[in-house]
Design a protein around this motif. Structure first.
Motif, PDB file in Angstrom:
ATOM      1  N   HIS A 227       0.854  -1.401   0.143  1.00  0.00           N
ATOM      2  CA  HIS A 227      -0.006   0.106  -0.054  1.00  0.00           C
ATOM      3  C   HIS A 227       0.839   1.144  -0.034  1.00  0.00           C
ATOM      4  CE1 HIS A 227      -3.374  -2.378   0.589  1.00  0.00           C
ATOM      5  NE2 HIS A 227      -3.090  -2.974   1.837  1.00  0.00           N
ATOM      6  N   ALA A 228       2.106   1.024  -0.571  1.00  0.00           N
ATOM      7  CA  ALA A 228       2.869   2.226  -0.511  1.00  0.00           C
ATOM      8  C   ALA A 228       2.890   3.168  -1.437  1.00  0.00           C
ATOM      9  CB  ALA A 228       4.521   1.705  -0.633  1.00  0.00           C
ATOM     10  N   PRO A 229       3.081   4.539  -1.497  1.00  0.00           N
ATOM     11  CA  PRO A 229       2.781   5.578  -2.307  1.00  0.00           C
ATOM     12  C   PRO A 229       3.516   5.431  -3.488  1.00  0.00           C
ATOM     13  CG  PRO A 229       4.063   6.314  -0.629  1.00  0.00           C
ATOM     14  CD  PRO A 229       3.674   5.081  -0.158  1.00  0.00           C
ATOM     15  N   ALA A 230       2.777   5.719  -4.689  1.00  0.00           N
ATOM     16  CA  ALA A 230       3.764   5.620  -6.025  1.00  0.00           C
ATOM     17  C   ALA A 230       4.895   6.214  -5.990  1.00  0.00           C
ATOM     18  CB  ALA A 230       2.584   5.746  -7.190  1.00  0.00           C
ATOM     19  N   TYR A 231       5.252   7.756  -5.321  1.00  0.00           N
ATOM     20  CA  TYR A 231       6.250   8.190  -5.667  1.00  0.00           C
ATOM     21  C   TYR A 231       7.688   7.598  -5.251  1.00  0.00           C
ATOM     22  CZ  TYR A 231       5.808   9.438  -0.646  1.00  0.00           C
ATOM     23  OH  TYR A 231       5.716   9.170   0.564  1.00  0.00           O
ATOM     24  N   LEU A 232       7.216   6.354  -4.388  1.00  0.00           N
ATOM     25  CA  LEU A 232       8.602   5.802  -4.207  1.00  0.00           C
ATOM     26  C   LEU A 232       9.185   5.189  -5.412  1.00  0.00           C
ATOM     27  CD1 LEU A 232       7.712   3.331  -1.015  1.00  0.00           C
ATOM     28  CD2 LEU A 232       9.245   5.410  -1.286  1.00  0.00           C
ATOM     29  N   VAL A 233       8.749   4.880  -6.487  1.00  0.00           N
ATOM     30  CA  VAL A 233       9.205   4.460  -7.622  1.00  0.00           C
ATOM     31  C   VAL A 233      10.073   5.582  -8.169  1.00  0.00           C
ATOM     32  CG1 VAL A 233       8.934   3.706  -9.960  1.00  0.00           C
ATOM     33  CG2 VAL A 233       7.248   2.800  -8.360  1.00  0.00           C
ATOM     34  N   SER A 234       9.597   6.851  -8.136  1.00  0.00           N
ATOM     35  CA  SER A 234      10.334   8.056  -8.794  1.00  0.00           C
ATOM     36  C   SER A 234      11.623   8.089  -7.766  1.00  0.00           C
ATOM     37  CB  SER A 234       9.449   9.353  -8.674  1.00  0.00           C
ATOM     38  OG  SER A 234       8.412   9.073  -9.673  1.00  0.00           O
ATOM     39  N   ALA A 235      11.314   7.950  -6.543  1.00  0.00           N
ATOM     40  CA  ALA A 235      12.528   8.114  -5.773  1.00  0.00           C
ATOM     41  C   ALA A 235      13.548   7.195  -5.845  1.00  0.00           C
ATOM     42  CB  ALA A 235      12.171   7.929  -4.094  1.00  0.00           C
ATOM     43  N   ALA A 236      13.247   5.864  -6.009  1.00  0.00           N
ATOM     44  CA  ALA A 236      14.183   4.782  -6.389  1.00  0.00           C
ATOM     45  C   ALA A 236      15.143   5.379  -7.738  1.00  0.00           C
ATOM     46  CB  ALA A 236      13.622   3.574  -6.505  1.00  0.00           C
ATOM     47  N   LEU A 238      15.428   8.232  -8.999  1.00  0.00           N
ATOM     48  CA  LEU A 238      16.129   9.321  -8.794  1.00  0.00           C
ATOM     49  C   LEU A 238      17.427   8.861  -8.296  1.00  0.00           C
ATOM     50  CD1 LEU A 238      16.439  12.398  -8.592  1.00  0.00           C
ATOM     51  CD2 LEU A 238      15.250  12.424  -6.567  1.00  0.00           C
ATOM     52  N   VAL A 239      17.454   8.025  -7.079  1.00  0.00           N
ATOM     53  CA  VAL A 239      18.675   7.456  -6.624  1.00  0.00           C
ATOM     54  C   VAL A 239      19.301   6.820  -7.798  1.00  0.00           C
ATOM     55  CG1 VAL A 239      19.451   5.650  -4.994  1.00  0.00           C
ATOM     56  CG2 VAL A 239      17.646   7.259  -4.329  1.00  0.00           C
ATOM     57  N   ASN A 240      19.036   5.902  -8.467  1.00  0.00           N
ATOM     58  CA  ASN A 240      19.555   5.239  -9.656  1.00  0.00           C
ATOM     59  C   ASN A 240      20.358   6.473 -10.524  1.00  0.00           C
ATOM     60  OD1 ASN A 240      19.729   4.057 -12.634  1.00  0.00           O
ATOM     61  ND2 ASN A 240      20.279   2.570 -10.954  1.00  0.00           N
ATOM     62  N   THR A 241      19.550   7.367 -10.846  1.00  0.00           N
ATOM     63  CA  THR A 241      20.141   8.292 -11.930  1.00  0.00           C
ATOM     64  C   THR A 241      21.356   9.197 -11.157  1.00  0.00           C
ATOM     65  OG1 THR A 241      17.871   8.667 -13.070  1.00  0.00           O
ATOM     66  CG2 THR A 241      19.451  10.412 -13.175  1.00  0.00           C
ATOM     67  N   ILE A 242      21.159   9.579  -9.914  1.00  0.00           N
ATOM     68  CA  ILE A 242      22.055  10.399  -9.451  1.00  0.00           C
ATOM     69  C   ILE A 242      23.279   9.430  -9.130  1.00  0.00           C
ATOM     70  CG2 ILE A 242      22.848  11.366  -7.131  1.00  0.00           C
ATOM     71  CD1 ILE A 242      19.923  12.575  -6.772  1.00  0.00           C
ATOM     72  N   GLY A 243      23.081   8.143  -8.713  1.00  0.00           N
ATOM     73  CA  GLY A 243      24.361   7.055  -8.811  1.00  0.00           C
ATOM     74  C   GLY A 243      25.128   6.949  -9.968  1.00  0.00           C
ATOM     75  N   CYS A 244      24.249   6.824 -11.009  1.00  0.00           N
ATOM     76  CA  CYS A 244      25.004   6.479 -12.253  1.00  0.00           C
ATOM     77  C   CYS A 244      25.784   7.680 -12.835  1.00  0.00           C
ATOM     78  CB  CYS A 244      24.077   6.153 -13.534  1.00  0.00           C
ATOM     79  SG  CYS A 244      23.276   4.532 -13.202  1.00  0.00           S
ATOM     80  N   VAL A 245      25.260   9.087 -12.542  1.00  0.00           N
ATOM     81  CA  VAL A 245      26.086  10.158 -12.853  1.00  0.00           C
ATOM     82  C   VAL A 245      27.217  10.548 -12.337  1.00  0.00           C
ATOM     83  CG1 VAL A 245      25.486  12.715 -13.451  1.00  0.00           C
ATOM     84  CG2 VAL A 245      23.753  11.143 -14.024  1.00  0.00           C
ATOM     85  N   VAL A 277      16.219  -9.224  -3.016  1.00  0.00           N
ATOM     86  CA  VAL A 277      15.834  -9.678  -1.635  1.00  0.00           C
ATOM     87  C   VAL A 277      15.007  -8.689  -0.946  1.00  0.00           C
ATOM     88  CG1 VAL A 277      16.410 -10.745   0.389  1.00  0.00           C
ATOM     89  CG2 VAL A 277      17.616 -11.332  -1.776  1.00  0.00           C
ATOM     90  N   LEU A 278      15.752  -7.150  -0.857  1.00  0.00           N
ATOM     91  CA  LEU A 278      15.090  -6.231  -0.215  1.00  0.00           C
ATOM     92  C   LEU A 278      13.989  -5.833  -0.546  1.00  0.00           C
ATOM     93  CD1 LEU A 278      18.544  -4.079   0.463  1.00  0.00           C
ATOM     94  CD2 LEU A 278      17.238  -5.277   2.332  1.00  0.00           C
ATOM     95  N   PHE A 279      14.050  -5.661  -1.973  1.00  0.00           N
ATOM     96  CA  PHE A 279      12.672  -5.199  -2.826  1.00  0.00           C
ATOM     97  C   PHE A 279      11.528  -6.295  -2.302  1.00  0.00           C
ATOM     98  CE2 PHE A 279      15.181  -2.986  -6.111  1.00  0.00           C
ATOM     99  CZ  PHE A 279      14.835  -1.703  -5.732  1.00  0.00           C
ATOM    100  N   LEU A 295      14.432   2.385  -0.607  1.00  0.00           N
ATOM    101  CA  LEU A 295      15.354   3.389  -0.640  1.00  0.00           C
ATOM    102  C   LEU A 295      16.837   2.698  -0.743  1.00  0.00           C
ATOM    103  CD1 LEU A 295      14.315   6.728   0.804  1.00  0.00           C
ATOM    104  CD2 LEU A 295      14.390   6.197  -1.730  1.00  0.00           C
ATOM    105  N   ALA A 296      16.970   1.749   0.551  1.00  0.00           N
ATOM    106  CA  ALA A 296      18.044   0.935   0.727  1.00  0.00           C
ATOM    107  C   ALA A 296      18.191  -0.059  -0.472  1.00  0.00           C
ATOM    108  CB  ALA A 296      17.813  -0.020   1.938  1.00  0.00           C
ATOM    109  N   ALA A 297      17.516  -0.573  -0.926  1.00  0.00           N
ATOM    110  CA  ALA A 297      17.359  -1.545  -2.117  1.00  0.00           C
ATOM    111  C   ALA A 297      17.845  -0.774  -3.440  1.00  0.00           C
ATOM    112  CB  ALA A 297      16.264  -2.225  -2.223  1.00  0.00           C
ATOM    113  N   ALA A 298      17.466   0.490  -3.665  1.00  0.00           N
ATOM    114  CA  ALA A 298      17.920   1.338  -4.657  1.00  0.00           C
ATOM    115  C   ALA A 298      19.406   1.545  -4.427  1.00  0.00           C
ATOM    116  CB  ALA A 298      16.994   2.391  -4.818  1.00  0.00           C
ATOM    117  N   VAL A 299      19.809   1.898  -3.400  1.00  0.00           N
ATOM    118  CA  VAL A 299      21.387   2.213  -3.102  1.00  0.00           C
ATOM    119  C   VAL A 299      22.091   0.907  -3.587  1.00  0.00           C
ATOM    120  CG1 VAL A 299      22.909   2.899  -1.721  1.00  0.00           C
ATOM    121  CG2 VAL A 299      20.744   4.090  -1.492  1.00  0.00           C
TER     122      VAL A 299
END
Length: 396
Positions: A227-236, A238-245, A277-279, A295-299
């Motif tokens: 039942h998590a909010p959909a914006y978590l996908v955008s947050a994940a 964003l973490v990926n984009t920042i990390g890759c850059v 596993v975290l997801f 967020l932890a899994a995205a990192v």
């Protein structure tokens, strides 16, 4: 790298708007869009490796310029698409030309940059690519808000201009000398290099899976099992984009050869598996815990992805003979295209069909890849002398 940044800005805007342009402006159904993309994927699989071989024979700089000009013509041509078959033809040419640009870019790096700097240079380009796509996607929000044919056509024409600019920038780069092909060796020798073919097949599946985890598997799973909010996908994302850059170049340090890539690729695959596993643990948890886990899994995921990318760069540059860098880079893109066909249905079947156990199955796939990478690379290294010590030479 400036050419990459300009080009990916336009590509990012197009990717953000393409689905609505094709359905709402052109009038295609979602099924027709999918069919056109499938035909384009098939064309890419068949023609990308041969186009890489053309880059070896004609020179990667010249081939890349031609491919960029073809892409400019194709995106301008999309403004005149009105039915499935015209879209399928243009999309197929785009798929082949895009892959040709990537293959020729790799060959240009191999020909112009000392071996010890190739992975670092490729990492800079990947960082730039991700930055451009991210900014372009953000810019694509404007025509999406307007939701008008004029807005979508503006994106297409702007993307056309970016390809022309990129071609002009590449035209100013130093030419890369062609390297003669050994006599008696097939023009598509990469297809006879069984360990490398095995590597690109595994790499293609792994790369396609980790690329689609956040954009496809995660949103579908969160919607169905939490039942998590959909914006978590955008947050994940964003973490990926920042990390890759910001981290790709740093993480690639010290990875120069296929031997260096063995532990790097293993660590990367195991880390992406751990993120799965975290997801999976988010199923049925509270919204706050789901947010922390995502967020932890995205990192964890982005660090694993960056290690895998660095390992792949090193393997391809190191295993490809100097006279076949283009076709080896093309074979890598073909593996990615095959993976792109397999990954979406596989992810959907596992994550939606099985739920949390599906994430564990995905983790086992990544772990298995991490365990098999060393064997494939060592097999390739044992076979490499037969490819690089074959005199005499003939014109490529």
């Amino acid at each position: 790298m400036f050419a990459t940044l300009v080009n990916t800005l336009g590509n990012g805007a197009y990717l953000a708007t393409s689905a609505l342009f094709l359905t709402r402006s052109v009038g295609l159904t979602p099924g027709q869009v999918a069919a056109g993309l499938s035909l384009a994927a098939l064309a890419g699989i068949v023609l990308t490796t041969p186009m890489g071989a053309v880059a070896d024979r004609r020179g990667p700089k010249q081939v890349q310029i031609v491919a960029l000009l073809v892409l400019a013509a194709c995106f301008a041509g999309l403004t005149q698409v009105h039915h499935l078959w015209s879209y399928a033809v243009v999309a197929s040419v785009i798929a082949v030309a895009n892959a040709t640009v990537k293959a020729s870019t790799g060959a240009m790096i191999a020909g112009a940059v000392p071996p010890a700097e190739r992975v670092r240079t490729r990492a800079f380009i990947r960082s730039t690519n991700n930055a451009g796509l991210g900014l372009g996607t953000a810019l694509g929000a404007v025509p999406l808000l307007l939701d008008s044919r004029a807005g979508y056509l503006a994106v297409l024409l702007a993307n056309t201009a970016t390809f022309l600019v990129a071609a002009a920038v590449v035209g100013r780069a130093d030419a890369v000398d062609r390297v003669a092909r050994p006599a008696g060796v097939s023009r598509l020798a990469v297809l006879r290099d069984r360990p490398f073919v095995a590597f690109v097949l595994v790499d293609g599946l792994v790369a396609s899976l980790y690329n689609a985890l956040l954009s496809l598997a995660l949103p579908l799973f969160l919607l169905a099992y939490t039942h998590a909010p959909a914006y978590l996908v955008s947050a994940a994302l964003l973490v990926n984009t920042i990390g890759c850059v910001t981290l790709q170049v740093w993480i690639s340090r010290g990875t120069h050869t296929a031997v260096d890539a063995v532990p790097v690729s293993r660590r990367g695959a195991l880390l992406v598996g751990a993120s799965c596993v975290l997801f999976g643990l988010t199923a049925g948890r509270s919204a706050r815990l789901v947010g922390a886990l995502v967020l932890a899994a995205a990192v964890v995921h982005v660090i694993g992805e960056l290690w895998l990318s660095a390992g792949t760069f090193a393997v391809v540059f190191d295993l490809a003979p100097d006279w076949a860098q283009g076709q080896y880079q093309g074979a890598l893109q073909t593996g990615r295209q095959l993976g792109d066909m397999v990954a979406p249905p596989l992810l959907t079947a596992l994550v939606i069909g099985l739920g949390e156990p599906g994430w564990l199955a995905l983790a086992s796939i990544f772990a298995g890849a991490g365990l098999v990478y060393p064997s494939i690379v060592r097999w390739a290294l044992r076979r490499r002398p037969a490819l690089v010590e074959t005199p005499p030479l003939v014109a490529a």
